[in-house]
Design a protein around this motif. Sequence first.
Motif, PDB file in Angstrom:
ATOM      1  N   ALA A 144     -12.129   4.803  -1.795  1.00 58.59           N
ATOM      2  CA  ALA A 144     -12.202   5.748  -0.687  1.00 58.59           C
ATOM      3  C   ALA A 144     -12.983   5.135   0.464  1.00 58.59           C
ATOM      4  CB  ALA A 144     -12.854   7.046  -1.148  1.00 58.59           C
ATOM      5  N   GLU A 145     -12.872   5.765   1.622  1.00 58.72           N
ATOM      6  CA  GLU A 145     -13.557   5.243   2.803  1.00 58.72           C
ATOM      7  C   GLU A 145     -15.071   5.248   2.632  1.00 58.72           C
ATOM      8  OE1 GLU A 145     -12.320   7.360   6.250  1.00 58.72           O
ATOM      9  OE2 GLU A 145     -10.623   6.028   6.636  1.00 58.72           O
ATOM     10  N   GLY A 146     -15.587   6.218   1.907  1.00 60.57           N
ATOM     11  CA  GLY A 146     -17.030   6.310   1.723  1.00 60.57           C
ATOM     12  C   GLY A 146     -17.611   5.258   0.805  1.00 60.57           C
ATOM     13  N   GLY A 147     -16.757   4.452   0.183  1.00 57.45           N
ATOM     14  CA  GLY A 147     -17.234   3.397  -0.702  1.00 57.45           C
ATOM     15  C   GLY A 147     -17.014   3.678  -2.172  1.00 57.45           C
ATOM     16  N   LYS A 148     -16.692   4.922  -2.543  1.00 57.28           N
ATOM     17  CA  LYS A 148     -16.450   5.258  -3.941  1.00 57.28           C
ATOM     18  C   LYS A 148     -15.141   4.628  -4.396  1.00 57.28           C
ATOM     19  CE  LYS A 148     -16.249   9.210  -7.088  1.00 57.28           C
ATOM     20  NZ  LYS A 148     -16.290  10.694  -7.198  1.00 57.28           N
ATOM     21  N   SER A 149     -15.174   3.942  -5.519  1.00 55.24           N
ATOM     22  CA  SER A 149     -13.976   3.258  -6.008  1.00 55.24           C
ATOM     23  C   SER A 149     -13.745   3.578  -7.481  1.00 55.24           C
ATOM     24  CB  SER A 149     -14.089   1.742  -5.816  1.00 55.24           C
ATOM     25  OG  SER A 149     -15.169   1.225  -6.572  1.00 55.24           O
ATOM     26  N   ILE A 150     -12.487   3.518  -7.873  1.00 50.68           N
ATOM     27  CA  ILE A 150     -12.076   3.795  -9.251  1.00 50.68           C
ATOM     28  C   ILE A 150     -11.156   2.667  -9.701  1.00 50.68           C
ATOM     29  CG2 ILE A 150     -10.848   5.390 -10.766  1.00 50.68           C
ATOM     30  CD1 ILE A 150     -11.573   7.627  -8.852  1.00 50.68           C
ATOM     31  N   VAL A 180      -7.782   6.565   1.521  1.00 50.68           N
ATOM     32  CA  VAL A 180      -8.095   5.609   0.460  1.00 50.68           C
ATOM     33  C   VAL A 180      -7.344   4.305   0.699  1.00 50.68           C
ATOM     34  CG1 VAL A 180      -8.511   7.411  -1.254  1.00 50.68           C
ATOM     35  CG2 VAL A 180      -6.223   6.443  -1.019  1.00 50.68           C
ATOM     36  N   THR A 181      -7.785   3.290  -0.023  1.00 48.02           N
ATOM     37  CA  THR A 181      -7.087   2.009  -0.081  1.00 48.02           C
ATOM     38  C   THR A 181      -6.689   1.765  -1.530  1.00 48.02           C
ATOM     39  OG1 THR A 181      -8.354   1.114   1.778  1.00 48.02           O
ATOM     40  CG2 THR A 181      -7.239  -0.462   0.341  1.00 48.02           C
ATOM     41  N   ALA A 182      -5.401   1.648  -1.771  1.00 51.65           N
ATOM     42  CA  ALA A 182      -4.877   1.459  -3.124  1.00 51.65           C
ATOM     43  C   ALA A 182      -4.408   0.019  -3.286  1.00 51.65           C
ATOM     44  CB  ALA A 182      -3.729   2.423  -3.401  1.00 51.65           C
ATOM     45  N   TRP A 240       3.112  -3.734  -7.067  1.00 56.03           N
ATOM     46  CA  TRP A 240       4.282  -2.993  -6.595  1.00 56.03           C
ATOM     47  C   TRP A 240       5.435  -3.178  -7.567  1.00 56.03           C
ATOM     48  CZ3 TRP A 240       6.168   0.489  -3.273  1.00 56.03           C
ATOM     49  CH2 TRP A 240       7.531   0.484  -2.998  1.00 56.03           C
ATOM     50  N   ARG A 241       6.059  -2.059  -7.940  1.00 58.61           N
ATOM     51  CA  ARG A 241       7.207  -2.089  -8.846  1.00 58.61           C
ATOM     52  C   ARG A 241       8.418  -1.491  -8.136  1.00 58.61           C
ATOM     53  NH1 ARG A 241       4.494  -5.173 -12.473  1.00 58.61           N
ATOM     54  NH2 ARG A 241       2.703  -4.103 -13.384  1.00 58.61           N
ATOM     55  N   ARG A 242       9.503  -2.239  -8.113  1.00 54.86           N
ATOM     56  CA  ARG A 242      10.746  -1.713  -7.548  1.00 54.86           C
ATOM     57  C   ARG A 242      11.712  -1.432  -8.679  1.00 54.86           C
ATOM     58  NH1 ARG A 242      14.255   1.232  -5.710  1.00 54.86           N
ATOM     59  NH2 ARG A 242      15.294   0.850  -3.709  1.00 54.86           N
ATOM     60  N   GLY A 243      11.839  -0.166  -9.027  1.00 55.50           N
ATOM     61  CA  GLY A 243      12.783   0.255 -10.038  1.00 55.50           C
ATOM     62  C   GLY A 243      13.647   1.368  -9.488  1.00 55.50           C
ATOM     63  N   ALA A 244      14.226   2.168 -10.376  1.00 50.27           N
ATOM     64  CA  ALA A 244      15.002   3.316  -9.922  1.00 50.27           C
ATOM     65  C   ALA A 244      14.127   4.245  -9.087  1.00 50.27           C
ATOM     66  CB  ALA A 244      15.580   4.060 -11.118  1.00 50.27           C
ATOM     67  N   THR A 245      12.853   4.339  -9.457  1.00 53.76           N
ATOM     68  CA  THR A 245      11.849   5.029  -8.650  1.00 53.76           C
ATOM     69  C   THR A 245      10.721   4.041  -8.374  1.00 53.76           C
ATOM     70  OG1 THR A 245      12.336   7.143  -9.724  1.00 53.76           O
ATOM     71  CG2 THR A 245      10.272   6.979  -8.520  1.00 53.76           C
ATOM     72  N   PRO A 246      10.494   3.659  -7.130  1.00 54.95           N
ATOM     73  CA  PRO A 246       9.421   2.694  -6.848  1.00 54.95           C
ATOM     74  C   PRO A 246       8.046   3.306  -7.094  1.00 54.95           C
ATOM     75  CG  PRO A 246      10.398   3.496  -4.808  1.00 54.95           C
ATOM     76  CD  PRO A 246      11.225   4.049  -5.914  1.00 54.95           C
ATOM     77  N   TRP A 247       7.117   2.479  -7.550  1.00 60.89           N
ATOM     78  CA  TRP A 247       5.762   2.962  -7.789  1.00 60.89           C
ATOM     79  C   TRP A 247       4.778   1.810  -7.685  1.00 60.89           C
ATOM     80  CZ3 TRP A 247       8.827   1.488 -11.857  1.00 60.89           C
ATOM     81  CH2 TRP A 247       8.244   0.749 -12.878  1.00 60.89           C
ATOM     82  N   LEU A 248       3.501   2.157  -7.729  1.00 60.13           N
ATOM     83  CA  LEU A 248       2.425   1.168  -7.674  1.00 60.13           C
ATOM     84  C   LEU A 248       1.527   1.365  -8.882  1.00 60.13           C
ATOM     85  CD1 LEU A 248       1.092  -1.052  -5.804  1.00 60.13           C
ATOM     86  CD2 LEU A 248      -0.455   0.760  -5.048  1.00 60.13           C
ATOM     87  N   ASP A 249       1.432   0.338  -9.724  1.00 58.48           N
ATOM     88  CA  ASP A 249       0.470   0.349 -10.824  1.00 58.48           C
ATOM     89  C   ASP A 249      -0.898   0.002 -10.251  1.00 58.48           C
ATOM     90  OD1 ASP A 249       1.934   1.130 -13.023  1.00 58.48           O
ATOM     91  OD2 ASP A 249       2.595  -0.892 -13.515  1.00 58.48           O
ATOM     92  N   LEU A 250      -1.799   0.950 -10.293  1.00 60.94           N
ATOM     93  CA  LEU A 250      -3.094   0.767  -9.643  1.00 60.94           C
ATOM     94  C   LEU A 250      -3.963  -0.262 -10.362  1.00 60.94           C
ATOM     95  CD1 LEU A 250      -4.203   4.393  -8.695  1.00 60.94           C
ATOM     96  CD2 LEU A 250      -3.745   2.510  -7.122  1.00 60.94           C
ATOM     97  N   ASP A 251      -4.656  -1.039  -9.562  1.00 64.51           N
ATOM     98  CA  ASP A 251      -5.750  -1.865 -10.059  1.00 64.51           C
ATOM     99  C   ASP A 251      -7.081  -1.310  -9.564  1.00 64.51           C
ATOM    100  OD1 ASP A 251      -6.983  -4.318 -11.229  1.00 64.51           O
ATOM    101  OD2 ASP A 251      -7.468  -4.706  -9.125  1.00 64.51           O
ATOM    102  N   LYS A 252      -7.091  -0.865  -8.306  1.00 58.84           N
ATOM    103  CA  LYS A 252      -8.314  -0.316  -7.725  1.00 58.84           C
ATOM    104  C   LYS A 252      -7.957   0.714  -6.671  1.00 58.84           C
ATOM    105  CE  LYS A 252     -12.626  -1.764  -5.454  1.00 58.84           C
ATOM    106  NZ  LYS A 252     -13.365  -2.915  -4.881  1.00 58.84           N
ATOM    107  N   LEU A 253      -8.687   1.807  -6.680  1.00 58.26           N
ATOM    108  CA  LEU A 253      -8.526   2.867  -5.690  1.00 58.26           C
ATOM    109  C   LEU A 253      -9.882   3.101  -5.044  1.00 58.26           C
ATOM    110  CD1 LEU A 253      -6.407   4.934  -4.608  1.00 58.26           C
ATOM    111  CD2 LEU A 253      -7.329   6.556  -6.260  1.00 58.26           C
TER     112      LEU A 253
END
Length: 404
Positions: free
Chosen positions: A370-376, A349-351, A355-368
């Motif tokens: 997949a290779e087949g073209g399906k997106s969320i 997938v492409t996420a 990007w958030r750098r905190g005590a635990t780094p994470w990514l707040d998604l905007d778009k996810l």
Amino acid sequence: ADRGAELVKKGFPDRVPERAAKVLSYLIIGLRPVAAIISNLSYSFFWLMRWLVLWVSRRRVYYSDRFACDVTTNPNGLTRALLKIALGIAAEIKEKGQTTTFLEGFDLLLPVGVKQGMSIGSVGLHASFESILQWDIVNPYRQWLTVNNTHPLMGDRLQILSFYAKFWKLETELDWEGLSSKGQANSLKSDRQKLLILGAPFFGIPLGLVVALTFWLVGGIFYLLTWWQVDWLFGDFWLLAGCLPIGYSLGTIIRINRFFPDIRPLKILDDPSLPELLSSPEALPLDSQPVRLQGKLLGRSGMAGWLGQDLSIETKTGLVKLHYLSKLGPLGNLWPKSTRPCDLVGKSVTATGWWRRGATPWLDLDKLQAEGGKSIRSHHPIWSSIVAGVCALWGTYIIYRGSF
């Protein structure tokens, strides 16, 4: 429930009578939504109950480290053990493709937090631990960002172990001498505006209280002056109660634009190196750097992953936790036939997100995608606005009606 749904989809074995197969199919289809609601609500209750012991859990870790050093007189051995546990947690998540129920269930009792181990252990294979953990000992706001963590910062713990080693005239396992923590911390002291904006929704609550008390004071003055048109402000409980959600609403509105800036092609970091992102000692979650990561989506598939609570992406340089919010809000994934990120688990997938750098780094998604073209799509900014609007309307209603 997931296995039953799979049987319905593929068909029951030939030895099952046709009539019994039909009855079982109807039962599974009818009971699966009920099972989904009960299981996900139970999981949410489990996470809420964890909050009651998070502070105790963090304090326990410091005492356990001290006790281990007193017994073994070998702080360097404990340092190596903690780093190896982090590497093991990351390897386990990669191998299983998800955070196992054992790791999550015993997270509070483990020597290293699962989220910590996932991040540090995976990125530690591509960079030195000192550079990755620099944020943990340099950033002056780091302690504010550990409120919802089960364990204290790994860098903080390992630096204390280094102090123990120096006290016993031992050579330290990690070399912290290259980190100019004092100079870095001084350069960050003037940037407290970021922390205020980051916590604006929560700081807005006491600010609303101050505003309400100010109205009380004004009402008291007019009461002494016998101006009955305004003296009702004095001591009005519902005015006080209504200002609290309004303060939270204003704080959320102030933070939205900084927390979720527009993702423009020229500003996106395309598949950046995670060690470089983690090694920035000045980073805060409010920086909201747009990034695009490519890799394999990990997490729980089926009903166990409907809430999207265990999503992460395995990139070339490490693992990153993903946060997802459906268009129908936190419970939107329970809606029948909704498209969920767990449907893409195990795929490339492409996420894209913040990007958030905190005590635990994470990514707040905007778009996810997949290779087949399906997106969320994820809808964090929209729901932040909705929550702000609802709180403002609720506070106004409380003041106007004089009741909840």
